[in-house]
Design a protein around this motif. Structure first.
Motif, mmCIF file in Angstrom:
data_model
loop_
_atom_site.group_PDB
_atom_site.id
_atom_site.type_symbol
_atom_site.label_atom_id
_atom_site.label_comp_id
_atom_site.label_asym_id
_atom_site.label_seq_id
_atom_site.Cartn_x
_atom_site.Cartn_y
_atom_site.Cartn_z
ATOM 1 N N GLY A 216 0.872 -1.194 -0.187
ATOM 2 C CA GLY A 216 0.151 0.112 0.070
ATOM 3 C C GLY A 216 0.811 1.253 -0.004
ATOM 4 N N ILE A 217 2.071 1.173 0.704
ATOM 5 C CA ILE A 217 2.949 2.496 0.838
ATOM 6 C C ILE A 217 3.698 2.617 -0.410
ATOM 7 N N VAL A 218 3.841 1.554 -1.136
ATOM 8 C CA VAL A 218 4.733 1.547 -2.472
ATOM 9 C C VAL A 218 3.977 2.135 -3.388
ATOM 10 N N ALA A 219 2.826 1.469 -3.422
ATOM 11 C CA ALA A 219 1.748 1.636 -4.818
ATOM 12 C C ALA A 219 1.349 3.211 -4.409
ATOM 13 N N SER A 220 0.937 3.557 -3.251
ATOM 14 C CA SER A 220 0.739 5.004 -3.180
ATOM 15 C C SER A 220 1.669 5.932 -3.395
ATOM 16 N N LEU A 221 2.925 5.731 -3.152
ATOM 17 C CA LEU A 221 4.120 6.468 -3.462
ATOM 18 C C LEU A 221 4.134 6.601 -4.967
ATOM 19 N N VAL A 222 4.296 5.338 -5.655
ATOM 20 C CA VAL A 222 4.392 5.388 -7.087
ATOM 21 C C VAL A 222 3.140 6.142 -7.920
ATOM 22 N N LEU A 223 2.126 6.139 -7.281
ATOM 23 C CA LEU A 223 0.860 6.631 -7.722
ATOM 24 C C LEU A 223 0.982 8.476 -7.667
ATOM 25 N N GLY A 224 1.393 8.898 -6.519
ATOM 26 C CA GLY A 224 1.703 10.091 -6.226
ATOM 27 C C GLY A 224 3.020 10.521 -7.169
ATOM 28 N N VAL A 225 3.803 10.068 -7.296
ATOM 29 C CA VAL A 225 5.096 10.427 -8.486
ATOM 30 C C VAL A 225 4.493 10.489 -9.831
ATOM 31 N N GLY A 226 3.490 9.395 -10.171
ATOM 32 C CA GLY A 226 3.108 9.408 -11.344
ATOM 33 C C GLY A 226 2.234 10.836 -11.564
ATOM 34 N N MET A 227 1.631 11.310 -10.800
ATOM 35 C CA MET A 227 0.704 12.349 -10.687
ATOM 36 C C MET A 227 1.496 13.565 -10.795
ATOM 37 N N CYS A 228 2.563 13.491 -9.904
ATOM 38 C CA CYS A 228 3.439 14.730 -9.740
ATOM 39 C C CYS A 228 4.121 14.985 -11.266
ATOM 40 N N LEU A 229 4.650 13.799 -11.957
ATOM 41 C CA LEU A 229 5.017 13.970 -13.257
ATOM 42 C C LEU A 229 4.076 14.423 -14.499
ATOM 43 N N THR A 230 2.847 13.960 -14.228
ATOM 44 C CA THR A 230 1.924 14.097 -15.043
ATOM 45 C C THR A 230 1.627 15.696 -15.280
ATOM 46 N N MET A 231 1.558 16.099 -13.879
ATOM 47 C CA MET A 231 1.040 17.662 -13.648
ATOM 48 C C MET A 231 2.283 18.659 -13.849
ATOM 49 N N GLY A 232 3.510 18.015 -14.033
ATOM 50 C CA GLY A 232 4.775 18.808 -14.350
ATOM 51 C C GLY A 232 5.356 19.504 -12.955
ATOM 52 N N VAL A 233 4.733 18.939 -11.752
ATOM 53 C CA VAL A 233 5.357 19.296 -10.340
ATOM 54 C C VAL A 233 6.887 18.949 -10.467
ATOM 55 N N ILE A 234 7.071 17.609 -10.737
ATOM 56 C CA ILE A 234 8.558 17.161 -11.121
ATOM 57 C C ILE A 234 8.825 17.246 -12.432
ATOM 58 N N GLY A 235 10.034 17.283 -12.807
ATOM 59 C CA GLY A 235 10.653 17.656 -14.249
ATOM 60 C C GLY A 235 10.284 18.810 -14.677
ATOM 61 N N ASN A 236 10.536 18.800 -16.195
ATOM 62 C CA ASN A 236 10.294 20.080 -16.871
ATOM 63 C C ASN A 236 9.115 20.066 -17.618
ATOM 64 N N GLY A 237 8.171 19.034 -17.497
ATOM 65 C CA GLY A 237 6.882 19.080 -18.135
ATOM 66 C C GLY A 237 6.847 18.678 -19.689
ATOM 67 N N SER A 238 7.753 18.065 -20.009
ATOM 68 C CA SER A 238 7.889 17.530 -21.292
ATOM 69 C C SER A 238 6.863 16.240 -21.569
ATOM 70 N N GLY A 239 6.608 16.016 -22.689
ATOM 71 C CA GLY A 239 5.630 15.063 -23.381
ATOM 72 C C GLY A 239 6.130 13.612 -22.710
ATOM 73 N N LEU A 240 7.446 13.481 -22.728
ATOM 74 C CA LEU A 240 7.835 12.089 -22.284
ATOM 75 C C LEU A 240 7.640 12.010 -20.960
ATOM 76 N N LEU A 241 8.036 12.877 -20.036
ATOM 77 C CA LEU A 241 7.671 12.822 -18.439
ATOM 78 C C LEU A 241 6.068 12.708 -18.391
ATOM 79 N N PHE A 242 5.371 13.355 -19.219
ATOM 80 C CA PHE A 242 3.958 13.263 -19.206
ATOM 81 C C PHE A 242 3.479 11.662 -19.263
ATOM 82 N N VAL A 243 4.158 10.956 -20.259
ATOM 83 C CA VAL A 243 3.800 9.702 -20.750
ATOM 84 C C VAL A 243 4.384 8.658 -19.468
ATOM 85 N N VAL A 244 5.633 8.924 -19.120
ATOM 86 C CA VAL A 244 6.007 8.227 -17.759
ATOM 87 C C VAL A 244 4.903 8.349 -16.566
ATOM 88 N N GLY A 245 4.854 9.610 -16.477
ATOM 89 C CA GLY A 245 3.860 9.949 -15.279
ATOM 90 C C GLY A 245 2.643 9.023 -15.299
#
Length: 120
Positions: A48-77
């Motif tokens: 539960g902890i690991v899956a929640s953290l992975v989901l949170g990192v994915g959300m941050c990558l998708t919204m551009g909070v982490i990274g430069n907001g490129s299309g590749l990071l959006f897909v990875v997110g």
């Protein structure tokens, strides 16, 4: 007079802490119950902890909070978010399966010991 009564209670409590503990059948029953449930709890909390953290990192990558907001990071997110959601969805059925396995493994011993305690 009240002080003597509280002193006596404190002394008995302290003596009880240092007295050798007898392993009773109830304590053995409790230990068996914990042994049956502990692997499922550890797995459920860890996943539960690991899956929640992975989901949170994915959300941050998708919204551009982490990274430069490129299309590749959006897909990875998005992919990381889907992996996190899958982990969260699998967590409860996995927990139930592990609980059932623990009950099957220790169930006969727990029932036998509980019947011995009930008969006394």
């Amino acid at each position: 007079m009240e002080n003597l009564n509280t002193d006596k209670i404190y002394a008995e409590q302290l003596a009880g802490e240092y007295a050798p503990k007898d392993t009773t059948k109830v304590m053995a029953l409790h230990k068996l119950d914990q042994r049956a449930k502990l692997p499922a709890l550890v797995c459920a909390y860890s996943l539960g902890i690991v899956a929640s953290l992975v989901l949170g990192v994915g959300m941050c990558l998708t919204m551009g909070v982490i990274g430069n907001g490129s299309g590749l990071l959006f897909v990875v997110g998005v992919i990381a978010g889907l992996v996190g959601i899958a982990g969260i969805c699998v967590n409860y059925p996995l927990y139930n399966r592990l609980i059932q396995r623990g009950k099957e493994r220790y169930g006969t011993d727990i029932v036998r010991l509980a019947q011995e305690i009930s008969a006394e």
